[in-house]
Design a protein around this motif. Structure first.
Motif, PDB file in Angstrom:
ATOM      1  N   MET A 158       0.845  -1.181   0.000  1.00 45.45           N
ATOM      2  CA  MET A 158       0.000   0.000   0.000  1.00 45.45           C
ATOM      3  C   MET A 158       0.891   1.245   0.000  1.00 45.45           C
ATOM      4  N   ASP A 159       0.537   2.223  -0.800  1.00 39.37           N
ATOM      5  CA  ASP A 159       1.327   3.447  -0.908  1.00 39.37           C
ATOM      6  C   ASP A 159       1.113   4.348   0.298  1.00 39.37           C
ATOM      7  N   LEU A 160       2.145   5.106   0.634  1.00 41.43           N
ATOM      8  CA  LEU A 160       2.070   6.022   1.766  1.00 41.43           C
ATOM      9  C   LEU A 160       1.051   7.132   1.533  1.00 41.43           C
ATOM     10  N   ASP A 161       0.903   7.607   0.295  1.00 47.22           N
ATOM     11  CA  ASP A 161      -0.066   8.661   0.034  1.00 47.22           C
ATOM     12  C   ASP A 161      -1.497   8.180   0.249  1.00 47.22           C
ATOM     13  N   ASN A 162      -1.766   6.911  -0.010  1.00 46.88           N
ATOM     14  CA  ASN A 162      -3.099   6.361   0.265  1.00 46.88           C
ATOM     15  C   ASN A 162      -3.342   6.212   1.763  1.00 46.88           C
ATOM     16  N   ILE A 163      -2.316   5.836   2.490  1.00 44.23           N
ATOM     17  CA  ILE A 163      -2.446   5.671   3.935  1.00 44.23           C
ATOM     18  C   ILE A 163      -2.726   7.015   4.598  1.00 44.23           C
ATOM     19  N   LEU A 164      -1.986   8.050   4.170  1.00 39.81           N
ATOM     20  CA  LEU A 164      -2.146   9.374   4.763  1.00 39.81           C
ATOM     21  C   LEU A 164      -3.319  10.147   4.178  1.00 39.81           C
ATOM     22  N   GLY A 165      -3.870   9.668   3.083  1.00 42.15           N
ATOM     23  CA  GLY A 165      -4.977  10.371   2.450  1.00 42.15           C
ATOM     24  C   GLY A 165      -4.546  11.650   1.753  1.00 42.15           C
ATOM     25  N   SER A 166      -3.323  11.686   1.269  1.00 43.73           N
ATOM     26  CA  SER A 166      -2.814  12.883   0.600  1.00 43.73           C
ATOM     27  C   SER A 166      -2.817  12.675  -0.911  1.00 43.73           C
ATOM     28  N   LYS A 167      -2.492  13.736  -1.609  1.00 47.67           N
ATOM     29  CA  LYS A 167      -2.476  13.715  -3.061  1.00 47.67           C
ATOM     30  C   LYS A 167      -1.074  14.046  -3.547  1.00 47.67           C
ATOM     31  N   ILE A 168      -0.597  13.336  -4.542  1.00 44.55           N
ATOM     32  CA  ILE A 168       0.715  13.597  -5.117  1.00 44.55           C
ATOM     33  C   ILE A 168       0.536  14.546  -6.282  1.00 44.55           C
ATOM     34  N   SER A 169       1.324  15.610  -6.294  1.00 48.15           N
ATOM     35  CA  SER A 169       1.259  16.606  -7.358  1.00 48.15           C
ATOM     36  C   SER A 169       2.620  16.725  -8.005  1.00 48.15           C
ATOM     37  N   SER A 170       2.663  17.480  -9.067  1.00 46.90           N
ATOM     38  CA  SER A 170       3.930  17.743  -9.738  1.00 46.90           C
ATOM     39  C   SER A 170       4.155  19.257  -9.796  1.00 46.90           C
ATOM     40  N   LEU A 171       5.381  19.631 -10.044  1.00 48.82           N
ATOM     41  CA  LEU A 171       5.732  21.040 -10.135  1.00 48.82           C
ATOM     42  C   LEU A 171       5.458  21.539 -11.535  1.00 48.82           C
ATOM     43  N   PRO A 172       5.101  22.775 -11.768  1.00 46.74           N
ATOM     44  CA  PRO A 172       4.861  23.850 -10.809  1.00 46.74           C
ATOM     45  C   PRO A 172       3.504  23.695 -10.125  1.00 46.74           C
ATOM     46  N   MET A 173       3.451  24.143  -8.903  1.00 52.63           N
ATOM     47  CA  MET A 173       2.230  24.093  -8.098  1.00 52.63           C
ATOM     48  C   MET A 173       2.246  25.251  -7.106  1.00 52.63           C
ATOM     49  N   ARG A 174       1.140  25.445  -6.418  1.00 53.20           N
ATOM     50  CA  ARG A 174       1.044  26.473  -5.380  1.00 53.20           C
ATOM     51  C   ARG A 174       0.958  25.783  -4.031  1.00 53.20           C
ATOM     52  N   TYR A 175       1.766  26.270  -3.082  1.00 54.66           N
ATOM     53  CA  TYR A 175       1.733  25.754  -1.726  1.00 54.66           C
ATOM     54  C   TYR A 175       1.677  26.942  -0.781  1.00 54.66           C
ATOM     55  N   LEU A 176       0.624  27.027   0.014  1.00 53.26           N
ATOM     56  CA  LEU A 176       0.389  28.144   0.927  1.00 53.26           C
ATOM     57  C   LEU A 176       0.429  29.484   0.198  1.00 53.26           C
TER      58      LEU A 176
END
Length: 106
Positions: free
Chosen positions: A1-19
């Motif tokens: 099982m992938d860590l992103d599925n366990i944590l319920g997060s989403k994997i993105s790619s750059l460029p992106m906006r963070y905060l």
């Protein structure tokens, strides 16, 4: 099982906006500062110039509007052209040019 599925997060790619900060873009590009300029202009649009005293305008510029670029400065260097543009917006607001003239002078 992938860590992103366990944590319920989403994997993105750059460029992106963070905060609110654009990540993965060229740090010397003046395009990333356009959002800061638009935010300053939006905040100015809400103020009625006839209801502010000269001291009130100076306080508004120093305490509120000059803090808008501070968050971006923690990650990106401010190009000289953008610094002049922000100063011109503040100067026009201080002189009572109003938002219509501020937008056209940029």
């Amino acid at each position: 099982m992938d860590l992103d599925n366990i944590l319920g997060s989403k994997i993105s790619s750059l460029p992106m906006r963070y905060l609110g900060l654009p990540l993965g873009t060229l740090s010397k590009s003046s395009l990333i500062w356009n959002g800061v300029i638009k935010k300053i202009e939006r905040r100015l649009a809400g103020w009625e110039m006839i209801y502010l005293s000269r001291g009130g305008i100076i306080t508004l510029i120093k305490s509120t509007l000059s803090n808008c670029p501070s968050y971006f400065l923690s990650l990106f260097p401010l190009p000289a052209g953008m610094a002049c543009r922000i100063e011109r917006i503040f100067h026009n607001f201080l002189c009572g040019a109003g938002l219509g003239k501020i937008g056209s002078s940029i």
